[in-house]
Enzyme design. Structure first.
Site, PDB file in Angstrom:
ATOM      1  N   HIS A   1       0.843  -1.107   0.062  1.00  0.00           N
ATOM      2  CA  HIS A   1       0.061   0.198  -0.157  1.00  0.00           C
ATOM      3  C   HIS A   1       0.854   1.293   0.073  1.00  0.00           C
ATOM      4  O   HIS A   1       0.380   2.286  -0.189  1.00  0.00           O
ATOM      5  CB  HIS A   1      -0.906   0.016   1.158  1.00  0.00           C
ATOM      6  CG  HIS A   1      -0.263   0.303   2.477  1.00  0.00           C
ATOM      7  ND1 HIS A   1      -0.088  -0.638   3.258  1.00  0.00           N
ATOM      8  CD2 HIS A   1      -0.147   1.425   3.003  1.00  0.00           C
ATOM      9  CE1 HIS A   1       0.496  -0.251   4.490  1.00  0.00           C
ATOM     10  NE2 HIS A   1       0.450   0.994   4.349  1.00  0.00           N
TER      11      HIS A   1
ATOM     12  N   ASP B   1       0.331  -7.532   1.521  1.00  0.00           N
ATOM     13  CA  ASP B   1       0.648  -6.181   1.533  1.00  0.00           C
ATOM     14  C   ASP B   1       2.018  -5.851   1.695  1.00  0.00           C
ATOM     15  O   ASP B   1       2.522  -5.379   2.301  1.00  0.00           O
ATOM     16  CB  ASP B   1      -0.147  -5.630   2.867  1.00  0.00           C
ATOM     17  CG  ASP B   1      -0.040  -4.045   2.887  1.00  0.00           C
ATOM     18  OD1 ASP B   1      -0.104  -3.614   1.728  1.00  0.00           O
ATOM     19  OD2 ASP B   1      -0.445  -3.586   3.809  1.00  0.00           O
TER      20      ASP B   1
ATOM     21  N   SER C   1       4.565   2.588   7.594  1.00  0.00           N
ATOM     22  CA  SER C   1       4.565   1.252   7.129  1.00  0.00           C
ATOM     23  C   SER C   1       5.688   0.990   6.072  1.00  0.00           C
ATOM     24  O   SER C   1       6.379   1.612   5.521  1.00  0.00           O
ATOM     25  CB  SER C   1       3.254   1.642   5.859  1.00  0.00           C
ATOM     26  OG  SER C   1       2.058   1.366   6.534  1.00  0.00           O
TER      27      SER C   1
END
Length: 340
Positions: free
Chosen positions: A84, A114, A191
């Protein structure tokens, strides 16, 4: 702000939201995997040295006006990050701890797990050491990344739990399960960054957090290192990942839980939840069952269960041995493919 968020409803009567931890708006601003057990926490004075050793291996991934984080995991400028973070981009820029930047190409990405692999134009980036066994709850950890534009940031906490799943993901066939939960602060921009133990080994790739509007305080999630490295190998091999989906959420079987279930053993993994429409439910498994064998592999621990699944292909008939009310039973589970 969050550049891209995923909001998922939690199964059950209460609704809950979860946000992936990147990327943020820009404010201008292969080493062998270790498998040794956790080491005692160092004194506080040693933490700056540990961080200093790791920072060259933790990068900022710049995507347009936003960014996330990444971890160098193999020689040749190969970097792990979250899917993402890069989304559908083919080319990104990587900012290094020394302030320099280098272009990078997205080699492959997988939305289900992911995870994404990047290759930087600079091939001299130092890979971080990885640890592939799961940390026990309570172990102290550090989170490294670039939250909210604060490059090369470090936060500290503990492992709050293992075997967690992103709320609602099991019912959707999503592979964001078996995660490490931590209270080390994770924010937008973290992230793809590193969750590390106090010996400086990467134990997970930071992925998501429960935002404040859910009432949560410091509940973040990381993809275990063993899972991330396996997925990276698949992505480098043929550019895609096919995960077996059993439709179960499992947890460690503690002696206390084993006694409460009259299991007669404390080895195996506890089936905590079952997707009613998943392969495990179709084979007859229920919550509170204790899985002791998958195919020919004896299951003593959560790590053994996850390791056994890594050798299972979707559509393959798999024999599962489990205990229910102290009785040994067997079922044949045919996992589906968790792909998008």
């Amino acid at each position: 702000m969050i550049c891209r968020s995923r909001w998922v409803a939690l199964l059950g009567s209460g609704a809950m939201l979860v946000a992936t931890a990147g990327c943020t708006a820009d404010d201008g601003g292969a080493a062998p995997a270790a498998t040794s057990p956790a080491v005692p926490a160092p004194v506080a004075a040693e933490l700056p040295q540990i961080v200093a050793r790791l920072q060259p291996s933790v990068v900022t991934v710049r995507v347009g006006q936003g960014f996330g984080s990444g971890v160098v995991f193999r020689d040749g400028g190969l970097i792990l990050t979250n899917e993402h973070v890069v989304s559908d981009q083919e080319n990104v820029e990587v900012a290094l701890a020394d302030g320099t930047r280098t272009p990078a190409r997205v080699v492959a990405a997988d939305a289900v797990t992911d995870l994404a692999v990047l290759r930087a134009e600079r091939a001299d980036l130092p890979p971080a050491p990885f640890r592939t066994d799961l940390p026990p709850p309570g172990e102290p950890v550090l989170a490294l990344g670039s939250p909210l534009g604060f490059l090369n940031s470090v936060t500290a906490g503990i492992v709050s739990g293992v075997g967690r799943e992103i709320p609602g993901s099991a019912s959707q066939g999503n592979a964001l399960v078996d995660l490490i939960q931590t209270d080390a602060a994770i924010s937008p921009g973290n992230s793809g960054g590193a969750l590390v133990d106090y010996s400086g080994r990467v134990i997970g790739i930071n992925d998501a957090y429960l935002p404040p509007q859910t009432g949560a305080v410091s509940i973040g999630f990381a993809i275990p290192a063993a899972t991330a490295l396996d997925i990276a190998d698949d992505l480098l091999d043929d550019g895609r990942v096919t995960q077996p989906y059993l439709g179960v959420a499992v947890a460690r079987l503690t002696p206390q839980i084993a006694r409460s279930l009259n299991a007669g053993t404390d080895r195996g993994v506890l089936v905590r939840d079952v997707d009613p429409d998943g392969p495990a439910a179709a084979a007859g498994l229920r919550p509170a069952d204790i899985v002791t064998q998958v195919a020919d592999e004896r299951i003593d621990t959560l790590e053994a269960f996850l390791g056994a699944l890594r050798s299972v292909e979707p559509g393959q008939r798999v024999s599962v041995t489990y205990l229910r009310d102290g009785d040994t039973r067997q079922a044949t589970v045919v996992p589906t493919a968790a792909t998008r």
